[in-house]
Design an enzyme around this catalytic site. Structure first.
Site, short mmCIF file in Angstrom:
data_model
loop_
_atom_site.label_atom_id
_atom_site.label_comp_id
_atom_site.label_asym_id
_atom_site.label_seq_id
_atom_site.Cartn_x
_atom_site.Cartn_y
_atom_site.Cartn_z
N CYS A 127 0.83 -1.22 0.00
CA CYS A 127 0.00 0.00 0.00
C CYS A 127 0.85 1.26 0.00
CB CYS A 127 -0.89 -0.01 1.23
SG CYS A 127 -1.94 1.45 1.37
N GLU B 31 -10.43 34.28 2.03
CA GLU B 31 -10.22 32.97 1.42
C GLU B 31 -10.50 33.09 -0.08
OE1 GLU B 31 -9.73 29.50 2.03
OE2 GLU B 31 -10.52 29.23 0.01
N ASP C 207 -2.82 30.38 7.14
CA ASP C 207 -2.72 28.93 6.95
C ASP C 207 -2.76 28.63 5.44
OD1 ASP C 207 -2.88 26.18 7.05
OD2 ASP C 207 -4.94 26.12 7.83
N CYS D 106 1.79 23.35 6.09
CA CYS D 106 1.98 21.93 5.79
C CYS D 106 3.26 21.74 4.99
CB CYS D 106 0.77 21.38 5.03
SG CYS D 106 0.39 22.30 3.55
#
Ligand SMILES: C[S@@+](CC[C@H](N)C(=O)[O-])C[C@H]1O[C@@H](n2cnc3c(N)ncnc32)[C@H](O)[C@@H]1O
Length: 404
Positions: free
Chosen positions: A64, A288, A336, A362
């Site tokens: 996987c 956003e 973010d 991230c």
């Protein structure tokens, strides 16, 4: 046949030996023996295993591609992720601040993007096998939340009906308060019969919502996420923090950075993961790029009680970052961005007079590049925590606070 001693782990989780030669699923310090193909050794034997090597907890791990680091202990993976952040900061001339790590537990992934294909016998739904088009089915996956695992047979039914034998389908599945929210792309074109049959499966299997190539096929119940005291219905396939535990840890870090600010601007706000909980104590302006996410945020705010004012603004923050004049209306900034970071916006924050910034990222590399702009403008990197929502993967996420 050749032998190699692994020196370090690369960004994609491969062991790296001098050359450089890449050795899949090998750990630093290990002596391995295998066949050299290009710049890769496919390992036949591990002659000297690392003390950090563990038996992978998942029976699917061998084939996987959903996980990359199950052969390493949790302690090793945590130390490695912390080191990735430290190295990125030092590369930008910053101090290697000592950071903590909060790792989401097994079986906690509530949002996943799965691959699927129709087969002669039915359908395959799972993760791609590394570097191949093969799909590994994952009934005993150790990552996914049990409610996502429970949805797998129903997803197979959808694919058996609406998949073509040639193409791979992409299934974005998120758990909501009312069952899975499923967004499918890459399937057969919708016609009235297919639509009815897909809707019947969604209804019978308790999906909150099913969309097919962006078209709504069925909505049995609102696909609700709770952000603070607000109920929000994000658009199909929308971004959602990958685990509830990760979201809670990020929110703790953001709250701590924002402190008692009365006015907060939330940049790259999504559907309100941070804006709405923060609105319990502060007025929030949410900015956003996706208007549909802001619509969901706004609707959630209007339906909740006890929140301070929340305003929204649809804006491309890469092309039109908020300028110092606009930023100076706020006491704190939450930011973010996607993986690419937010260089243009950070340059404006550096030029503003705002004194508190909560940065979620991230990507430690783009984060460190952007953080440097703040540090050069007089901010201090006051705290940093690695928040590992993608356990057993090589992804590294973090939340940081800057003060000046
Ligand atoms: C990492 S997500 C964070 C979302 C939100 N803070 C959360 O925690 O749910 C990044 C967000 O940036 C938005 N985005 C991407 N590119 C953008 C742009 N150029 N301008 C404004 N927003 C953008 C995406 O739609 C997404 O909602």
């Amino acid at each position: 046949m050749m032998q190699a001693r692994i020196e370090r782990l690369g960004h994609h989780g491969d062991g790296i030996a001098p050359g450089p030669v890449f050795v899949p699923r090998a750990l630093p310090g290990e002596l391995v023996e295998g066949v050299l193909e290009g710049d890769r050794i496919e390992v036949l034997r591990i002659l000297e295993p690392s003390q950090d090597r563990v038996r992978p907890p998942c029976r699917h791990y061998k084939s996987c591609g959903g996980c990359a680091l199950q052969h390493a202990s949790d302690a090793f993976v945590s130390a490695w992720k912390l080191d990735v952040v430290r190295t990125a900061l030092v590369a930008q001339g910053m101090e290697a601040i000592s950071a903590g790590i909060e790792t989401s537990p097994p079986h906690s992934r509530r949002r996943a993007v799965l691959s699927a294909r129709r087969t002669k016998a039915g359908a395959l739904v799972g993760f791609h096998t590394p570097k191949s088009e093969v799909i590994t089915v994952i009934p005993d996956c150790q990552l996914l939340h049990p409610d996502l695992i429970e949805a797998l047979p129903a997803l197979e039914d959808l694919v058996a009906l609406g998949g073509s034998r040639k193409g791979t389908l992409r299934l974005t599945v998120a758990l909501t308060q009312n069952g899975p929210d499923v967004a499918v792309t890459g399937g057969k074109p919708l016609d009235p019969t297919l639509q009815m049959e897909l809707a019947a499966i969604a209804g019978a299997r308790g999906f909150a919502r099913l969309t097919w190539e962006g078209e709504l096929v069925a909505q049995a119940a609102p696909p609700t996420q709770r952000f603070g005291v607000a109920d929000v219905k994000p658009p199909p396939g929308a971004f959602l923090q990958a685990t509830a535990e990760g979201e809670a840890a990020l929110l703790r870090a953001v709250r701590s950075a924002v402190g008692n600010a009365a006015k907060v601007v939330d940049l790259f706000a999504g559907s309100g993961t941070f804006s709405l909980p923060l609105a319990l104590g502060a007025e929030v302006h949410a900015v956003e790029g996706e208007a549909a996410m802001l619509e969901a945020l706004n609707h959630g705010w209007r339906g909740a009680t006890g929140l301070k004012r929340v305003t929204t603004e649809a804006r491309d923050l890469y092309l039109r970052p908020l300028l110092p004049d606009e930023l100076n209306r706020f006491d704190a900034i939450v930011i973010d961005p996607p993986r690419a970071g937010a260089e243009a916006q950070m340059r404006e924050i550096a030029r503003s007079s705002v004194r508190r910034v909560a940065a979620v990222s991230c990507n430690p590399v783009s984060f460190s590049r952007d953080a440097r702009l703040l540090v050069e403008a007089g901010f201090r990197l006051a705290d940093l925590v690695v928040i590992d929502q993608f356990r057993w993967s090589t992804h590294v996420e973090l939340a940081a606070q800057f003060h000046r």
